[in-house]
Write a protein that holds these residues in place. Structure first.
Motif, short mmCIF file in Angstrom:
data_model
loop_
_atom_site.label_atom_id
_atom_site.label_comp_id
_atom_site.label_asym_id
_atom_site.label_seq_id
_atom_site.Cartn_x
_atom_site.Cartn_y
_atom_site.Cartn_z
N THR A 50 9.43 12.95 -6.39
CA THR A 50 8.03 12.51 -6.20
C THR A 50 7.87 10.96 -6.16
O THR A 50 7.04 10.73 -5.70
CB THR A 50 7.23 12.88 -7.68
N LYS A 51 8.80 10.19 -7.01
CA LYS A 51 8.87 8.72 -7.18
C LYS A 51 9.24 8.09 -5.66
O LYS A 51 8.15 7.45 -5.25
CB LYS A 51 9.86 8.29 -8.16
N LYS A 52 9.94 9.00 -5.18
CA LYS A 52 10.46 8.44 -3.73
C LYS A 52 9.22 8.50 -2.79
O LYS A 52 9.11 7.59 -1.97
CB LYS A 52 11.81 9.03 -3.26
N LEU A 53 8.44 9.79 -2.74
CA LEU A 53 7.54 10.02 -1.98
C LEU A 53 6.40 9.03 -2.06
O LEU A 53 5.86 8.45 -1.24
CB LEU A 53 6.93 11.40 -2.10
N ILE A 54 6.02 8.74 -3.46
CA ILE A 54 4.97 7.68 -3.66
C ILE A 54 5.26 6.23 -3.16
O ILE A 54 4.56 5.56 -2.58
CB ILE A 54 4.83 7.62 -5.21
N ILE A 55 6.45 5.88 -3.22
CA ILE A 55 7.10 4.46 -3.15
C ILE A 55 7.06 4.30 -1.48
O ILE A 55 6.67 3.40 -0.96
CB ILE A 55 8.62 4.12 -3.55
N GLN A 56 7.47 5.52 -0.90
CA GLN A 56 7.21 5.58 0.60
C GLN A 56 5.93 5.49 1.13
O GLN A 56 5.65 4.61 2.07
CB GLN A 56 8.21 6.85 1.29
N LYS A 57 5.09 6.17 0.65
CA LYS A 57 3.73 6.09 1.01
C LYS A 57 3.16 4.82 0.90
O LYS A 57 2.46 4.45 1.60
CB LYS A 57 3.02 7.36 0.24
N ALA A 58 3.53 4.19 -0.36
CA ALA A 58 2.85 2.95 -0.69
C ALA A 58 3.37 1.75 0.41
O ALA A 58 2.35 1.25 0.58
CB ALA A 58 3.13 2.51 -2.14
N LYS A 59 4.63 1.91 0.90
CA LYS A 59 4.97 1.14 1.85
C LYS A 59 4.42 1.62 3.32
O LYS A 59 3.95 0.48 3.78
CB LYS A 59 6.62 1.21 1.91
N GLU A 60 4.12 2.64 3.44
CA GLU A 60 3.58 2.76 4.88
C GLU A 60 2.09 2.42 4.72
O GLU A 60 1.64 2.08 5.94
CB GLU A 60 3.36 4.50 5.03
N LEU A 61 1.20 2.56 3.71
CA LEU A 61 0.12 1.96 3.60
C LEU A 61 -0.12 0.55 3.30
O LEU A 61 -1.25 0.16 3.16
CB LEU A 61 -0.67 3.00 2.55
N ASN A 62 1.04 -0.04 3.11
CA ASN A 62 0.96 -1.62 2.74
C ASN A 62 0.30 -1.77 1.73
O ASN A 62 -0.51 -2.79 1.78
CB ASN A 62 0.30 -2.36 3.98
#
Length: 343
Positions: free
Chosen positions: A34-46
């Protein structure tokens, strides 16, 4: 561009805002996947953290202010580099303000930094500063304060200094040791403590070595500029043609004095030896190169920030502040301007 919020990241992944917040902060109680998904999404959305919200929560701005008389002054630019070098290691932004030696501007800048809610303030006093209400206001607001170089003894705060009197004594003693008998002093204004101490060091060296102190050989400069160095060197030679040495309060003035002495067809150092104070970069490249006192600006900046940081952390813990003064050493740098030829 719209700023992305934690709530929007949470909605896009169908998780709670708390989970997103914990994941981005590296909490261990969030599932790794879950943590990896959240970090990835945060990067995608800047996603960028709301720094103001963080500051409100932690009661820290992660900024400090520094007020100096002159940014272009070699010594103060070295101090700034020392401060920034340490501040960056601790994640602090440095707001740099220049007082232009003006008490009124210095007061406005103090007020600005207080209103900005900086975590701490570093100050080297303006030459015009003769009262300290604005510094007492800093202390009343419980903002950590460190003074350096040009300080106020009456303000109870941490300080970083050199022993100006001792350094000036050594500079004058050097002129005496190379054979100077009639030594003038180009001093700074009456207000800064370091200007007073450098004069006292000069006078003590004269007295200790059985030369005659003559107040007419002491010239008070207001702006400490190259042009003043030129003007007062010409005035000195006109009034005291047998002068054979000058101890100058700062290198910029000394360089102006050397130019005037050369223009009048006197030789530096054989006719008049000159020593400055600070060890500016120009001191080693002019002709003749300038003997001077090395003032450790970079180290002073480092130590000033370290004192400030300790006080910031102590204040956060509710500890008692016990002001201390750090005294840094200086060195005598001997160059061509005092190396008289042996006849």
């Amino acid at each position: 561009m719209k700023q992305i919020t934690l709530k929007e990241i949470a909605a896009s992944l169908n998780v709670s805002v708390t989970t997103v917040s914990k994941a981005l902060k590296g909490y261990k109680d969030v599932n790794e996947e879950t943590k990896k998904l959240i970090i990835q999404k945060a990067k995608e959305l800047n996603y960028k953290p709301n720094i103001f919200a963080v500051n409100l929560r932690t009661k820290e701005s992660k900024t400090i202010g520094i007020i100096i008389p002159e940014v272009v002054h070699h010594f103060f630019s070295s101090v700034i580099k020392g401060v920034i070098a340490q501040a960056e290691k601790k994640g602090y932004l440095v707001i740099i303000l220049q007082s232009n030696e003006s008490k009124e501007l210095e007061k406005k800048q103090v007020e600005l930094l207080i209103n900005k809610r900086v975590d701490g303030i570093l100050v080297s006093l303006a030459n015009e500063t003769n009262s300290y209400e604005h510094f007492y206001e800093i202390l009343q607001n419980e903002i950590p304060l460190v003074m350096f170089d040009k300080i106020a003894k009456l303000v109870k705060c941490n300080k970083v200094i050199i022993n100006d009197q001792k350094a000036a004594y050594n500079a004058t003693k050097h002129l005496i040791h190379v054979g100077c008998k009639k030594i003038a002093h180009f001093r700074g204004p009456h207000l800064p403590q370091n200007s007073i101490d450098r004069f006292l060091g000069y006078k003590k060296a004269i007295d200790d070595h059985y030369l005659t102190y003559n107040s007419k050989l002491v010239y008070l400069l207001e702006k400490m500029t190259f042009k003043e160095g030129e003007y007062f060197a010409k005035k000195l030679i006109d009034e005291h043609p047998d002068v054979d040495g000058i101890f100058v309060n700062t290198d910029l003035v000394a360089v102006g004095a050397i130019k005037a002495i050369n223009d009048l067809n006197f030789n530096v150092p054989n006719d008049i030896a000159v020593i400055g104070f600070s060890n500016w970069f120009m001191s080693a490249v002019i002709s003749p190169s300038l003997s001077t006192i090395n003032q450790p600006g970079f180290e002073m900046g480092k130590q000033a920030f370290k004192l400030l940081f300790k006080e910031i952390k102590l204040k956060k813990k509710g500890g008692e502040i016990k002001p201390k003064t750090i005294e840094l050493g200086t060195d005598l740098i001997i160059r061509e301007s005092t190396q008289k030829s042996v006849s």
